[in-house]
Design a protein around this motif. Sequence first.
Motif, mmCIF file in Angstrom:
data_model
loop_
_atom_site.group_PDB
_atom_site.id
_atom_site.type_symbol
_atom_site.label_atom_id
_atom_site.label_comp_id
_atom_site.label_asym_id
_atom_site.label_seq_id
_atom_site.Cartn_x
_atom_site.Cartn_y
_atom_site.Cartn_z
ATOM 1 N N HIS A 770 0.842 -1.191 0.000
ATOM 2 C CA HIS A 770 0.000 0.000 0.000
ATOM 3 C C HIS A 770 0.885 1.252 0.000
ATOM 4 O O HIS A 770 1.875 1.309 0.724
ATOM 5 C CB HIS A 770 -0.906 0.004 1.238
ATOM 6 N N LEU A 771 0.509 2.241 -0.791
ATOM 7 C CA LEU A 771 1.295 3.465 -0.928
ATOM 8 C C LEU A 771 0.384 4.672 -0.852
ATOM 9 O O LEU A 771 -0.700 4.688 -1.431
ATOM 10 C CB LEU A 771 2.040 3.462 -2.268
ATOM 11 N N LEU A 772 0.848 5.724 -0.149
ATOM 12 C CA LEU A 772 0.115 6.988 -0.040
ATOM 13 C C LEU A 772 1.100 8.132 -0.196
ATOM 14 O O LEU A 772 2.155 8.144 0.441
ATOM 15 C CB LEU A 772 -0.593 7.082 1.305
ATOM 16 N N ALA A 773 0.759 9.087 -1.059
ATOM 17 C CA ALA A 773 1.645 10.235 -1.281
ATOM 18 C C ALA A 773 0.825 11.505 -1.456
ATOM 19 O O ALA A 773 -0.171 11.524 -2.183
ATOM 20 C CB ALA A 773 2.510 9.997 -2.515
ATOM 21 N N THR A 774 1.275 12.587 -0.775
ATOM 22 C CA THR A 774 0.728 13.936 -0.956
ATOM 23 C C THR A 774 1.916 14.897 -0.928
ATOM 24 O O THR A 774 3.005 14.536 -0.455
ATOM 25 C CB THR A 774 -0.273 14.312 0.158
ATOM 26 N N PRO A 775 1.751 16.138 -1.401
ATOM 27 C CA PRO A 775 2.886 17.072 -1.420
ATOM 28 C C PRO A 775 3.483 17.337 -0.044
ATOM 29 O O PRO A 775 4.697 17.566 0.072
ATOM 30 C CB PRO A 775 2.277 18.340 -2.026
ATOM 31 N N ASP A 776 2.678 17.340 1.009
ATOM 32 C CA ASP A 776 3.155 17.678 2.353
ATOM 33 C C ASP A 776 3.324 16.459 3.256
ATOM 34 O O ASP A 776 3.456 16.606 4.469
ATOM 35 C CB ASP A 776 2.180 18.660 3.014
ATOM 36 N N PHE A 777 3.325 15.290 2.661
ATOM 37 C CA PHE A 777 3.367 14.062 3.465
ATOM 38 C C PHE A 777 4.328 13.101 2.775
ATOM 39 O O PHE A 777 4.093 12.716 1.625
ATOM 40 C CB PHE A 777 1.960 13.454 3.544
ATOM 41 N N LYS A 778 5.411 12.770 3.430
ATOM 42 C CA LYS A 778 6.374 11.865 2.823
ATOM 43 C C LYS A 778 5.685 10.576 2.396
ATOM 44 O O LYS A 778 4.771 10.111 3.085
ATOM 45 C CB LYS A 778 7.486 11.521 3.815
ATOM 46 N N PRO A 779 6.092 10.030 1.259
ATOM 47 C CA PRO A 779 5.438 8.786 0.809
ATOM 48 C C PRO A 779 5.383 7.732 1.912
ATOM 49 O O PRO A 779 6.394 7.417 2.541
ATOM 50 C CB PRO A 779 6.324 8.343 -0.359
ATOM 51 N N TYR A 780 4.190 7.251 2.135
ATOM 52 C CA TYR A 780 3.944 6.273 3.197
ATOM 53 C C TYR A 780 3.672 4.915 2.554
ATOM 54 O O TYR A 780 2.927 4.816 1.568
ATOM 55 C CB TYR A 780 2.742 6.725 4.024
ATOM 56 N N GLN A 781 4.288 3.874 3.108
ATOM 57 C CA GLN A 781 4.098 2.527 2.559
ATOM 58 C C GLN A 781 3.773 1.534 3.670
ATOM 59 O O GLN A 781 4.253 1.675 4.792
ATOM 60 C CB GLN A 781 5.346 2.046 1.829
ATOM 61 N N GLU A 782 2.973 0.559 3.296
ATOM 62 C CA GLU A 782 2.694 -0.586 4.159
ATOM 63 C C GLU A 782 2.863 -1.866 3.360
ATOM 64 O O GLU A 782 2.499 -1.932 2.185
ATOM 65 C CB GLU A 782 1.249 -0.543 4.686
ATOM 66 N N TYR A 783 3.427 -2.870 4.015
ATOM 67 C CA TYR A 783 3.573 -4.185 3.409
ATOM 68 C C TYR A 783 3.028 -5.212 4.398
ATOM 69 O O TYR A 783 3.293 -5.132 5.605
ATOM 70 C CB TYR A 783 5.030 -4.474 3.075
ATOM 71 N N SER A 784 2.234 -6.138 3.892
ATOM 72 C CA SER A 784 1.575 -7.070 4.810
ATOM 73 C C SER A 784 1.652 -8.493 4.282
ATOM 74 O O SER A 784 1.735 -8.739 3.076
ATOM 75 C CB SER A 784 0.102 -6.674 5.005
ATOM 76 N N VAL A 785 1.613 -9.427 5.218
ATOM 77 C CA VAL A 785 1.489 -10.846 4.904
ATOM 78 C C VAL A 785 0.541 -11.431 5.938
ATOM 79 O O VAL A 785 0.623 -11.107 7.131
ATOM 80 C CB VAL A 785 2.861 -11.558 4.931
ATOM 81 N N GLY A 786 -0.411 -12.220 5.462
ATOM 82 C CA GLY A 786 -1.422 -12.699 6.399
ATOM 83 C C GLY A 786 -1.976 -14.054 6.035
ATOM 84 O O GLY A 786 -1.664 -14.631 4.974
ATOM 85 N N LEU A 787 -2.791 -14.561 6.936
ATOM 86 C CA LEU A 787 -3.496 -15.820 6.748
ATOM 87 C C LEU A 787 -4.998 -15.547 6.768
ATOM 88 O O LEU A 787 -5.508 -14.916 7.696
ATOM 89 C CB LEU A 787 -3.142 -16.823 7.855
ATOM 90 N N ASP A 788 -5.670 -16.021 5.739
ATOM 91 C CA ASP A 788 -7.115 -15.871 5.647
ATOM 92 C C ASP A 788 -7.753 -17.256 5.719
ATOM 93 O O ASP A 788 -7.079 -18.276 5.676
ATOM 94 C CB ASP A 788 -7.489 -15.174 4.343
ATOM 95 N N ASN A 789 -9.085 -17.253 5.829
ATOM 96 C CA ASN A 789 -9.851 -18.510 5.888
ATOM 97 C C ASN A 789 -9.557 -19.286 7.169
ATOM 98 O O ASN A 789 -9.580 -20.521 7.196
ATOM 99 C CB ASN A 789 -9.562 -19.387 4.663
ATOM 100 N N ILE A 790 -9.304 -18.556 8.255
ATOM 101 C CA ILE A 790 -9.008 -19.187 9.542
ATOM 102 C C ILE A 790 -10.321 -19.508 10.254
ATOM 103 O O ILE A 790 -11.242 -18.683 10.307
ATOM 104 C CB ILE A 790 -8.145 -18.264 10.428
ATOM 105 N N GLY A 791 -10.418 -20.682 10.789
ATOM 106 C CA GLY A 791 -11.611 -21.107 11.499
ATOM 107 C C GLY A 791 -11.682 -22.611 11.547
ATOM 108 O O GLY A 791 -10.653 -23.303 11.477
ATOM 109 N N TRP A 792 -12.883 -23.130 11.662
ATOM 110 C CA TRP A 792 -13.060 -24.573 11.705
ATOM 111 C C TRP A 792 -14.305 -24.934 10.911
ATOM 112 O O TRP A 792 -15.284 -24.183 10.857
ATOM 113 C CB TRP A 792 -13.188 -25.051 13.151
ATOM 114 N N GLY A 793 -14.250 -26.083 10.267
ATOM 115 C CA GLY A 793 -15.389 -26.543 9.484
ATOM 116 C C GLY A 793 -15.806 -25.504 8.458
ATOM 117 O O GLY A 793 -14.992 -25.007 7.682
ATOM 118 N N LYS A 794 -17.089 -25.183 8.458
ATOM 119 C CA LYS A 794 -17.615 -24.189 7.520
ATOM 120 C C LYS A 794 -17.516 -22.765 8.053
ATOM 121 O O LYS A 794 -17.821 -21.814 7.348
ATOM 122 C CB LYS A 794 -19.076 -24.507 7.194
ATOM 123 N N TRP A 795 -17.108 -22.633 9.299
ATOM 124 C CA TRP A 795 -17.045 -21.318 9.925
ATOM 125 C C TRP A 795 -15.630 -20.776 9.789
ATOM 126 O O TRP A 795 -14.758 -21.033 10.599
ATOM 127 C CB TRP A 795 -17.471 -21.392 11.390
#
Length: 822
Positions: A770-795
């Motif tokens: 993710h990247l965000l830039a404006t003239p008065d705001f230094k370029p901001y970045q986020e990097y993520s790694v995650g796990l989805d579909n966590i749960g049990w059975g159909k939930w």
Amino acid sequence: MTKTLLSIFAIAFSTLVSAQIIGNITDQNNEALPFVNILIENTYKGTTSNDDGYYELNISTPKTYTIVYSYLGYKTLKKEVTIAEFPYQLDVTLTEESVSLSEVLIDSEIDPAIAIMRKAIAQRKANLEKTNSYKADFYSRGLIRIKDAPEKLLGQEIGDLGGGLDSTRSGIIYLSETISKIQFLSPDKLKEKITASKVSGNDNGFSFNAAMDVDFNFYNNTIDFGNEIISPIANNAFGYYRYKLDGIFYDDRGNLINKIKVIPKRKNDPVFSGFIYIVEDQWDIYALELDLTGTQARIPVVDIISLKQSFSYSEADDIWAKISQSIDFKFGMMGIKGDGRYTAVYSNYEFNTGLTREDFSRELVAFEKEANKKDSLFWNTIRPVPLTLEERTDYVKKDSLQTLRESKPYLDSLDRANNKFKLGNLMGYTYQNSHKDYSLGFEIPLIGGVQFNTVQGYAVNANVFYTKNYDDFKRFFRANGTIQYGFSDERLRANGSLTYKFNSITNSFLSLSGGVSSEQFNPSNPISPSINSVSTLFFEDNYIKLYDKSYVALNYSEELINGFRLYTGLSYERRKALFNTTDQTFINEDNDAYTSNNPLDETAFGVAPFEVHNIVKGNIDVRINFGQEYLSYPDAKYNVSNDDYPTLYLGYEKGFGATNTDYNFDQIKASLRQSFNIKDKGKFMYNLKAGKFFNADDIAFVDYQHFNGNQTHVSTDGNYTNVFNNLDYYAASTNDAYFEGHVEHDFNGFLLGKVPLLNKLNFNLVVGAHLLATPDFKPYQEYSVGLDNIGWGKWRLLRVDYLRSYQGGFQSDAIVFGLKFF
């Protein structure tokens, strides 16, 4: 009851006299054989037996015919008959096919299926390209049953579901049929003209059993089945499947057919299991019997899907063409269980007829005039798969019920019973007049009905509504209102809207709204009131920042041309700053722990971020869905998104007539977003935004461009392509130029599904940037790694991400918990 029985007998009799060749198909034990393919030899004119083994083959000319009966596991039978008059009764008995390995030399280490499948995979593309285009007749029937249905779901009575349930609360809840003409052009153009449509219990209904929904071509590398499922003959199939030769047999033409068992290497991969039948030397598909679990399809409510396809050979065209397909499924969730089947029959093929792209448009499905008005005589004459007794009974029962349930006395009696106010209606009540088709009532939402913030203290919300429907195509008038009372600021606020929908072709809406409300500075509402309530009371983090808005607004929306939608609005607003009125907390460690309600300075208690003012705001926005396809129903249009193309948003906003002239402004903005599957590699998503303010040096902070931050480390979004999960809510707000970009890729089991032990958990790996830039705001970045579909059975309700943020160097890291039940 007598009328119902007479109706069933009448339908059965009309079926008998209108059918041409009729009969029953059984095995050697006199058991009915369903889904047997019946064809006139050397043609694609045919039918399929129903679940009771009964068939009808519509032939109009008396002469000599050779009828071919084919069914997996049984020997193909040919019957030559000379017909002088109709109807003609022809019952047949099929004998089991001898599937043997005796003629195959088995290597102790290498199964012969390996070589067979390698040849089928090598020939896949050539077989796919044999059919450049075709025309055909298409028939589909869909049936869904429910078993032992509960009387209530989430506290709400669910009734008898249109009359489909019996005393055990089991029965058919959906039954419909479609007859159409289809055209196909390689690689993916499919056009359908529906000539007849029938829905049980709705004589004005239109079936949704379209050919595009069941167009599963296993010569493609993947099959779109909720998830992109790997074909057993895909180029990379050996990375997902093991194969075993189960046996061989010969068809009626002397072709050797290899029965191959398809075995997934990893059970949670997007793969099938079952059998595929391959024609020796030609390496075409002869038939399929494959299963798919809900886990593999990423459809949690489904237990199992069973798919069968049968093909027939044309010497003239040198093509093995699909002539029948059945999809059986079982489902269950929240106490509701059921099953169903979708049957499809293809006939009267014309191959490679010279169709070009000019013969196709964005219209995928169209209906012939009065396609839903065909009578029983028509259906009994043309229906290729006869109804079973259960299906005939359902049609008669629900058609009779429809007549009853549309009568004013019945509707009035139903309303009298349902409109009685009970103790359980304290959280919500609806009064309905079914005959005049309007309803009104109120509700206190289960989530967000009671909330807490430092401006209002505890606030109770109640919604009131009135809806009047005018026709079956959703032309309506709606009035909605929200009443909110804050116990700490002792303020009652109310707002509402009046909305009229003109039609379902352009889906045009006109809305007038107004009132007084407490609004977040960011109109995207980046923090939900429910999450803020918990954050504030338990952790003393009052992130939500509110201001008071009194307004009246007029909005209009319409799709001007396919894929091009216009949104316009004009509003008059009075804005006023709000301040904290309470320091209540459950923790109560420090009564001064709360920040101010000023998003510009958390220590500025009692200082307004803007002065009280009035302003007029106008906006013109367009949404362009490139490549948008659609279904044309009589008096209605249903758009179908096309993952091959992005969606573009363009907008212009102007603030003028402000009581403080510095608050006038202009803004232009644009965004581009898309989500698409990369075959078996998962889903890729991106969202790019940019904009620029003009004449806006000293505008009110309310009108700044705000970016969706997240300081609670809890998210209720399905994906994160519209949020910075480690950014303060208003740290980067701007009245100048800006750019933000989000990309995310969900591997959907592609990587973790190959890791031993981890593949049993059925988690999905997700990465994002993710990247965000404006003239008065230094370029901001986020990097993520995650796990989805966590749960049990159909939930599977949880997602967990680890992310790191940078702005001129490392800033911080965080864990974000994604909840999917809000």
